[in-house]
Design a protein around this motif. Structure first.
Motif, short mmCIF file in Angstrom:
data_model
loop_
_atom_site.label_atom_id
_atom_site.label_comp_id
_atom_site.label_asym_id
_atom_site.label_seq_id
_atom_site.Cartn_x
_atom_site.Cartn_y
_atom_site.Cartn_z
N ARG A 1 0.82 -1.21 0.00
CA ARG A 1 0.00 0.00 0.00
C ARG A 1 0.86 1.27 0.00
O ARG A 1 0.45 2.31 -0.50
CB ARG A 1 -0.91 0.01 1.22
CG ARG A 1 -2.01 -1.05 1.18
CD ARG A 1 -3.00 -0.89 2.32
NE ARG A 1 -3.89 -2.03 2.40
CZ ARG A 1 -3.80 -2.98 3.33
NH1 ARG A 1 -2.85 -2.92 4.26
NH2 ARG A 1 -4.65 -3.98 3.34
N CYS B 1 3.62 1.69 -1.61
CA CYS B 1 4.30 1.90 -2.89
C CYS B 1 3.48 2.81 -3.80
O CYS B 1 2.28 2.62 -3.96
CB CYS B 1 4.51 0.56 -3.61
SG CYS B 1 5.73 -0.49 -2.81
N GLU B 2 4.13 3.76 -4.37
CA GLU B 2 3.48 4.64 -5.33
C GLU B 2 4.21 4.52 -6.66
O GLU B 2 5.37 4.91 -6.76
CB GLU B 2 3.49 6.09 -4.84
CG GLU B 2 2.55 6.33 -3.67
CD GLU B 2 2.42 7.81 -3.34
OE1 GLU B 2 2.82 8.64 -4.19
OE2 GLU B 2 1.92 8.12 -2.26
N GLU C 1 4.84 5.30 -10.62
CA GLU C 1 4.73 6.43 -11.52
C GLU C 1 3.75 6.11 -12.64
O GLU C 1 3.79 5.04 -13.24
CB GLU C 1 6.11 6.72 -12.13
CG GLU C 1 6.12 7.88 -13.09
CD GLU C 1 7.48 8.05 -13.77
OE1 GLU C 1 7.55 8.82 -14.74
OE2 GLU C 1 8.45 7.40 -13.32
#
Length: 200
Positions: A12, A14-15, A17
């Motif tokens: 959760r 982790c973002e 691109e």
């Protein structure tokens, strides 16, 4: 905190691109090129393609085949001998004796030789897989370049059940030797009606 919760928390957090999807524009392809490519691809996977001027040529083929095969089921209402209504609710034992099944395809794909067939055209889901010989009728307008075009043209959310059919049944599990007609139709023949003709 359990290992599961730690893993989910890390995911959760982790973002990723955002990236644009690649362009799928492969350029223009002429209709006659599509037909040649589809025929070539279909032949490579064990099927046969026949271009006809209209439904009367398919009717003549059905009449000739009727003298050789005892059970022909036709799901294309514009063709002679339309009788799918009698088999819509038939069980597998009854359908197993089907020599030829004729059905209308919605989209034919030059890239892989596959044809999209919907349940409303099939009538009975078992027939394309239990018949000895399968015939699919499409028009030149139904030819598309690849799967991307096929998904754009298909109304899958409206069609409901459908299946891509590519060639007769086959297997290469044993000694990597290709066997045609292993566990389903022994042959697939595609009739492509010329653009100037009426669609079935």
């Amino acid at each position: 905190m359990s290992s599961r919760e730690k893993i989910l928390k890390a995911i959760r957090g982790c973002e990723l691109e955002n990236k644009h999807l690649p362009s799928l524009n492969f350029g223009e392809c002429k209709q006659e090129d599509l037909l040649a490519k589809f025929s070539q691809t279909l032949a490579a996977i064990g099927g046969r393609c026949r271009k006809v001027g209209g439904v009367e040529q398919i009717d003549a083929y059905i009449q000739e085949a009727g003298s050789k095969y005892p059970c022909i089921i036709n799901a294309v209402s514009e063709l002679r001998g339309f009788n799918i209504i009698d088999f819509v609710n038939a069980d597998a034992r009854t359908l197993a004796s089907t020599a030829i099944f004729i059905v209308r395809g919605s989209v034919a794909i030059a890239e892989n030789g596959a044809i999209w067939v919907t349940e409303k055209n099939i009538g009975n889901r078992s027939l394309p897989f239990l018949c000895q010989h399968l015939i699919i009728v499409v028009t030149e307008e139904d030819l598309v370049v690849d799967m991307h075009d096929a998904y754009e043209k298909n109304a899958i959310d409206i069609d409901g059940y459908g299946v891509f059919i590519a060639g007769p049944s086959k297997t290469a599990d044993i000694e990597q030797s290709l066997v045609i007609g292993a566990h389903g139709p022994l042959s697939l023949e595609v009739f492509i009606i010329e653009s100037s003709s009426n669609k079935p």
